[in-house]
Write a protein that holds these residues in place. Structure first.
Motif, PDB file in Angstrom:
ATOM      1  N   SER B  16      50.289  76.302  46.637  1.00 48.90           N
ATOM      2  CA  SER B  16      49.989  76.469  45.315  1.00 48.90           C
ATOM      3  C   SER B  16      51.315  76.612  44.464  1.00 48.90           C
ATOM      4  O   SER B  16      51.547  76.287  43.226  1.00 48.90           O
ATOM      5  N   HIS B  17      52.439  77.687  44.860  1.00 49.06           N
ATOM      6  CA  HIS B  17      53.515  77.763  44.287  1.00 49.06           C
ATOM      7  C   HIS B  17      54.700  77.315  44.810  1.00 49.06           C
ATOM      8  O   HIS B  17      55.779  77.612  44.564  1.00 49.06           O
ATOM      9  N   GLY B  18      54.628  76.154  45.882  1.00 46.31           N
ATOM     10  CA  GLY B  18      55.629  75.399  46.187  1.00 46.31           C
ATOM     11  C   GLY B  18      56.175  74.236  45.374  1.00 46.31           C
ATOM     12  O   GLY B  18      56.041  74.232  44.027  1.00 46.31           O
ATOM     13  N   ASN B  19      56.874  73.325  45.779  1.00 53.97           N
ATOM     14  CA  ASN B  19      57.560  72.320  45.013  1.00 53.97           C
ATOM     15  C   ASN B  19      56.133  71.393  44.438  1.00 53.97           C
ATOM     16  O   ASN B  19      56.334  71.150  43.145  1.00 53.97           O
ATOM     17  N   SER B  20      55.215  71.244  45.127  1.00 57.16           N
ATOM     18  CA  SER B  20      54.323  70.212  44.745  1.00 57.16           C
ATOM     19  C   SER B  20      53.084  70.222  45.625  1.00 57.16           C
ATOM     20  O   SER B  20      53.190  70.898  46.777  1.00 57.16           O
ATOM     21  N   VAL B  21      52.075  69.528  45.243  1.00 57.92           N
ATOM     22  CA  VAL B  21      50.734  69.183  45.990  1.00 57.92           C
ATOM     23  C   VAL B  21      50.847  67.772  46.252  1.00 57.92           C
ATOM     24  O   VAL B  21      51.283  67.095  45.101  1.00 57.92           O
ATOM     25  N   GLY B  22      50.083  67.116  47.087  1.00 55.41           N
ATOM     26  CA  GLY B  22      50.126  65.856  47.135  1.00 55.41           C
ATOM     27  C   GLY B  22      49.204  65.247  48.225  1.00 55.41           C
ATOM     28  O   GLY B  22      48.789  66.033  49.291  1.00 55.41           O
ATOM     29  N   ILE B  23      49.190  63.852  48.223  1.00 51.46           N
ATOM     30  CA  ILE B  23      48.231  63.310  49.346  1.00 51.46           C
ATOM     31  C   ILE B  23      49.058  62.006  49.755  1.00 51.46           C
ATOM     32  O   ILE B  23      49.671  61.159  48.799  1.00 51.46           O
ATOM     33  N   VAL B  24      48.633  61.399  50.790  1.00 51.81           N
ATOM     34  CA  VAL B  24      48.998  60.271  51.253  1.00 51.81           C
ATOM     35  C   VAL B  24      47.841  59.370  51.587  1.00 51.81           C
ATOM     36  O   VAL B  24      46.991  59.827  52.334  1.00 51.81           O
ATOM     37  N   VAL B  25      47.437  58.163  51.159  1.00 48.65           N
ATOM     38  CA  VAL B  25      46.300  57.507  51.131  1.00 48.65           C
ATOM     39  C   VAL B  25      46.517  56.150  51.872  1.00 48.65           C
ATOM     40  O   VAL B  25      47.272  55.409  51.395  1.00 48.65           O
ATOM     41  N   ASP B  26      46.038  56.049  53.246  1.00 50.63           N
ATOM     42  CA  ASP B  26      46.353  54.965  54.059  1.00 50.63           C
ATOM     43  C   ASP B  26      45.116  54.209  54.209  1.00 50.63           C
ATOM     44  O   ASP B  26      43.895  54.646  53.872  1.00 50.63           O
ATOM     45  N   GLY B  27      45.131  53.006  54.634  1.00 54.33           N
ATOM     46  CA  GLY B  27      44.086  52.149  54.508  1.00 54.33           C
ATOM     47  C   GLY B  27      43.438  51.571  53.389  1.00 54.33           C
ATOM     48  O   GLY B  27      42.246  50.957  53.803  1.00 54.33           O
ATOM     49  N   VAL B  28      44.180  51.651  52.337  1.00 54.53           N
ATOM     50  CA  VAL B  28      43.591  50.959  51.267  1.00 54.53           C
ATOM     51  C   VAL B  28      43.936  49.355  51.047  1.00 54.53           C
ATOM     52  O   VAL B  28      45.205  48.983  51.261  1.00 54.53           O
ATOM     53  N   PRO B  29      42.727  48.675  51.000  1.00 57.21           N
ATOM     54  CA  PRO B  29      43.212  47.305  50.944  1.00 57.21           C
ATOM     55  C   PRO B  29      44.032  46.788  49.937  1.00 57.21           C
ATOM     56  O   PRO B  29      44.203  47.638  48.825  1.00 57.21           O
ATOM     57  N   ALA B  30      45.042  45.667  50.155  1.00 54.21           N
ATOM     58  CA  ALA B  30      45.888  45.445  49.269  1.00 54.21           C
ATOM     59  C   ALA B  30      45.261  44.618  47.959  1.00 54.21           C
ATOM     60  O   ALA B  30      44.119  44.084  48.093  1.00 54.21           O
ATOM     61  N   GLY B  31      45.744  44.611  46.831  1.00 49.98           N
ATOM     62  CA  GLY B  31      45.313  44.099  45.740  1.00 49.98           C
ATOM     63  C   GLY B  31      44.497  44.720  44.658  1.00 49.98           C
ATOM     64  O   GLY B  31      43.838  43.972  43.930  1.00 49.98           O
ATOM     65  N   ILE B  32      44.278  45.874  45.112  1.00 52.05           N
ATOM     66  CA  ILE B  32      43.504  46.510  44.015  1.00 52.05           C
ATOM     67  C   ILE B  32      44.405  47.231  43.010  1.00 52.05           C
ATOM     68  O   ILE B  32      45.182  47.840  42.948  1.00 52.05           O
ATOM     69  N   GLU B  33      43.768  46.752  41.634  1.00 54.39           N
ATOM     70  CA  GLU B  33      44.609  47.437  40.521  1.00 54.39           C
ATOM     71  C   GLU B  33      44.511  48.760  40.306  1.00 54.39           C
ATOM     72  O   GLU B  33      43.556  49.478  40.494  1.00 54.39           O
ATOM     73  N   LEU B  34      45.524  49.524  40.014  1.00 50.98           N
ATOM     74  CA  LEU B  34      45.815  50.955  40.068  1.00 50.98           C
ATOM     75  C   LEU B  34      46.583  51.504  39.191  1.00 50.98           C
ATOM     76  O   LEU B  34      47.908  50.835  38.939  1.00 50.98           O
TER      77      LEU B  34
END
Lengths: 327, 327, 327, 327
Positions: B16-34
């Motif tokens: 909560s009070h650190g540098n940041s929060v985040g997420i790594v999302v693996d296994g996403v098919p290639a070619g999705i507009e985002l």
């Protein structure tokens, strides 16, 4: 898929009317005393025979065919096998044409392009839970300081255990079935089990419980009732240095981690889908909705036998978190 | 632990009070507009600002720092980072002495031998759900034929949405908080998602949902109500060759597998544990139960912001099952 | 632990002198034609009987006890069981006192605090590879366009197959054993199998291969020879639009991903640890180094039987990557 | 995919010319002293600057953005980020037309249908190994009684370290590159690490090593040399009650389990695929084999920098097995 757990890891297999059902249990510490005999009490709790349960009676004799030597676990995987003997496969061609409402017939046929074993529900049969019960016995040995109490707390709308038998008999008489709620309470768990973010105790226990056929809801502590409470009512104040709380609305889990108080979890069990009375449902052979009568041998209230299965699923999940927490 | 999913796989981090929060999302098919822009609508649904929500306002600007090239996914992991800026760490020594009732203070301190980051709840903060929402946006793109509707269906004991604001304001005025129930409905899922035995749709969705802080119950379709129903009421007859059912007590899932009908899931959200009014709880420094007043900035009804988080958790679980089913 | 694979997932169990050895194979697509009969050819390749192989002869009859219906896979886990019949447990108390050099006796006893099943190597026996071979047959059916060629390419220091029998006989005569190198070549794999970063084809195949008892080295394409080559020699230029390369030093894998050329992998098999001639090694009962003579029935060159096991391990790894790549 | 490990679990991300590369490290016990400063020594070992290494020089400054509080690990995931600054993306349209021989260009384009980030190798760049090195530092802290020695033992065909620089310079002069073999020796590991059947020490270490770009062979102890040995030479007799062996052909691993002797593993590193001299390879735009000249900045001998990467991969695998063994 058909395996569960990170350290205490079970892999389940089998079909209702196939050769056998069974389970492989990996990650069991070496040196735990164990025998088939010790599994009989829990297996008996799952057995049919009581009011409203199926007349199919199986020996349900477990055979531990690996991982045991001189009456103790060896550290290698334990395989427990239950032979199927009392099988009577009905006319499953009929099921393909007219899948039973709220049964896996339609979904399993579609998912597996018609290749699934349809006899007695095949791989979707409640008979697979034999393996869960056997693995649950081992799990409870790992959690050796924990004690489990499991009860039906609601059945057919009633919270009064004295009425349960009558409710089931009345459903049987009507060719119908009833649902129920099973509660499992676990004492003696250490503080600190559960792994944030995704492997909260609730996440892992619910994952295992929702694998049990017929479970449609899971709640911990006050559960859905918390939506009717204010924070000042729901909060559980700590009252001593062991972390004991005055109330236990959290059901023993805070922040996804056990707090040393009694773990309380409830599972909603739907009424058995196989009922004797006639139902109107789609016939894929004739392309119209038609009456269906289901033969075979069924439970009118699966909740009557599901208690030990719920308890076993909880134990399996907790054993995995326990071993994970010791790392 | 802090990762979830077999194919669509997320790994979450942050404090909560650190540098940041985040997420790594693996296994996403290639070619999705985002783009980051496409995440803003869902992130806004999670934002504070409404009645009874915390005055801590963060920009909540997502930064996609990997896995994106020329506006499309590349098949490599997507990492999404949210910087923390508006942090005010209070006197956390006080928390160690007198852990807040029904908060992760006591359990996290015990589990991690006092090494946990206590500032603003640290790794147990609801702020980590930013990552879930970002991953949920990607998950919904994978499930591109599915549509989600998510609503608060119960709040502070009322089922009437018109009363919700008043109920929250009344709790705020009392220095208290309220719980609620969030319902998520998903249309457009194919038949056949879900993997028996252990990865039933209910198992995987509930696993993800119980990772969301404050969720204490999960039910599908009729859920706990099924314990009050007979099979003849609960069963959902099929009415056409697509498998559409007359009723939907199963919530779109039979035998752990989607049946093509609307998926219906509800999550019980407990009332916020941090309340303004004084509480009596144990002080480990003085070894007695003493009054506690909690400072800081808090939500009086986290259910008001949790809808999109629940929806995201459901989407993450379904995206994984969807990709798994395509194998 | 005792399971491997993300989609095509095997769980192995059993002991050399226990009831049986076996394997559960999950994640197999429904509708594949399969029978026990089809496994016999590969199981025969693993059998003893040739020069320098153990005189212990088992029927090695596979029993598929789940997941098969009307001669086709159902989508449910396949369980394949091999009964142990021809077991003669020797004096394993002796093994505890004086563990055999380069055998798992010492490490397994220490790891499992003496609770391991020591009879015939217990869970560490090469007999468990029966399950690998059975699973390999299924894996090759999934990879139905791929063909496998597996050969001993080096034995006892010789690369000349005509000398192999003589080398083994000479070792037998000396009460000794010899090692070898097995090469497996796979044609017909599609471009694009393998998952960066950690699930490169090399990573997953090597993981499976190093689970095979006695494997101490794994290399792909030019392998260790690449350390003696310049880039200009080692690089494989592409020569047509299918991606065929002029040379194949990469062994069909570039960047951890198949490139459509022949996959080439070699596994080094150490000489059998159990040799007839006397060895000097520590006796934990007498606390001194003493002569040891090993009884029982053993192979003088396990490489003679290991070819199909190596091939099966490669097939299992590739089947998992193949199904993973279809997601 | 992009994560590895069961307990000590790393998830890697990033691209060579993107915003950053990084790693999330989960499962780290709480209370370990750690700082970015402590990572500098190992990161420096990986840096370019020596003979034959790329002129691209990056600061390689690690930023630990989660999981650390007051200089100690908290039990929550550690995220370590390395910003990319010194990026010069060349003409990657050219790579699509004429993929570099033995590079991931062709396989990654095919696998990801052309959506991969091609700049500087994208996700396939050796730059991602920065994350491995950072995670390796943490892994070695977990294995606090173990010491690592890592050396180039063979380069361009020579085993004489004094000649290595000359060999590289000669390759540079020719516009060529050379391969090598790196050996890692680990002392101080306890007996009993490694999990049969599938998670043998060799399996898990090799899995991690083959994820390192350019590794094409892995062997333990005598490795491929065992194929030239008899059992009587290869067997390692135990000489005292600690299990010390007279020889160490097993490389410290028997039956897939550490035996307390020095762990010895070697990895073959192929010559860098990017060479300055002209190569003949297929052009997909013109449909013929044509000369290719590769621009950009490259290492003539990646083995010169890969030692610490190999060591880190070994440490990551061992840390996971170590924590798994403590369960």
């Amino acid at each position: 898929m058909n395996s569960f757990g990170r350290i205490f890891r079970v892999s389940i297999w089998g079909e209702s009317h196939g050769n056998s059902v069974g389970i492989v249990v990996d990650g069991v510490p070496a040196g735990i005393e164990l025998s088939e005999q010790e599994m009989m009490a829990d297996l008996a709790r799952r057995k049919s025979g009581a009011v409203g349960t199926t007349p199919r009676v199986e020996a349900d004799q477990p055979n531990i065919i690996s991982g045991l030597f001189k009456g103790h676990t060896t550290g290698a995987p334990l395989t427990i096998l239950f032979s199927n003997t009392n099988t009577r496969s009905g006319d499953y061609a009929k099921l393909k044409a007219q899948p039973r409402p709220s049964h896996a017939d339609f979904t399993s046929m579609t998912k597996f392009n018609g290749w699934n074993d349809p006899r007695g529900g095949g791989h979707f049969s409640g008979r697979l839970t034999l393996g869960l019960v056997a693995a649950g016995v081992i799990a409870k040995k790992i959690l050796n300081k924990a004690t489990f109490q499991t009860n039906i707390v609601e059945l057919g709308g009633s919270h009064n255990a004295e009425e349960f038998e009558e409710i089931v008999l009345s459903a049987v008489a009507a060719g119908d079935s009833v649902g129920g709620v099973i509660e499992c309470r676990v004492d003696g768990l250490p503080v600190g089990m559960g792994e944030p973010f995704f492997d909260s105790v609730e996440s892992v226990v619910a994952h295992a419980l929702f694998a049990v056929p017929a479970v449609k809801g899971v709640e911990f502590g006050a559960g859905f009732e918390c939506a009717r409470m204010r924070g000042s009512e729901h909060n559980d104040p700590i009252i001593n240095k062991e972390g004991v709380t005055l109330t236990n609305n959290a059901g023993g889990i805070v922040g996804g981690i056990t707090n040393g108080n009694q773990l309380v979890v409830r599972a909603a069990i739907k009424p058995t889908a196989s009922i004797a009375m006639e139902q109107q449902t789609y016939n894929f052979a004739t392309n119209k909705v038609e009456p269906l009568e289901i033969g075979g041998r069924h439970d009118a209230c699966i909740a009557m036998r599901a208690g030990v299965v719920v308890e076993s699923a909880v134990a399996i999940a907790l054993a995995d978190l326990y071993l994970l927490g010791k790392k």
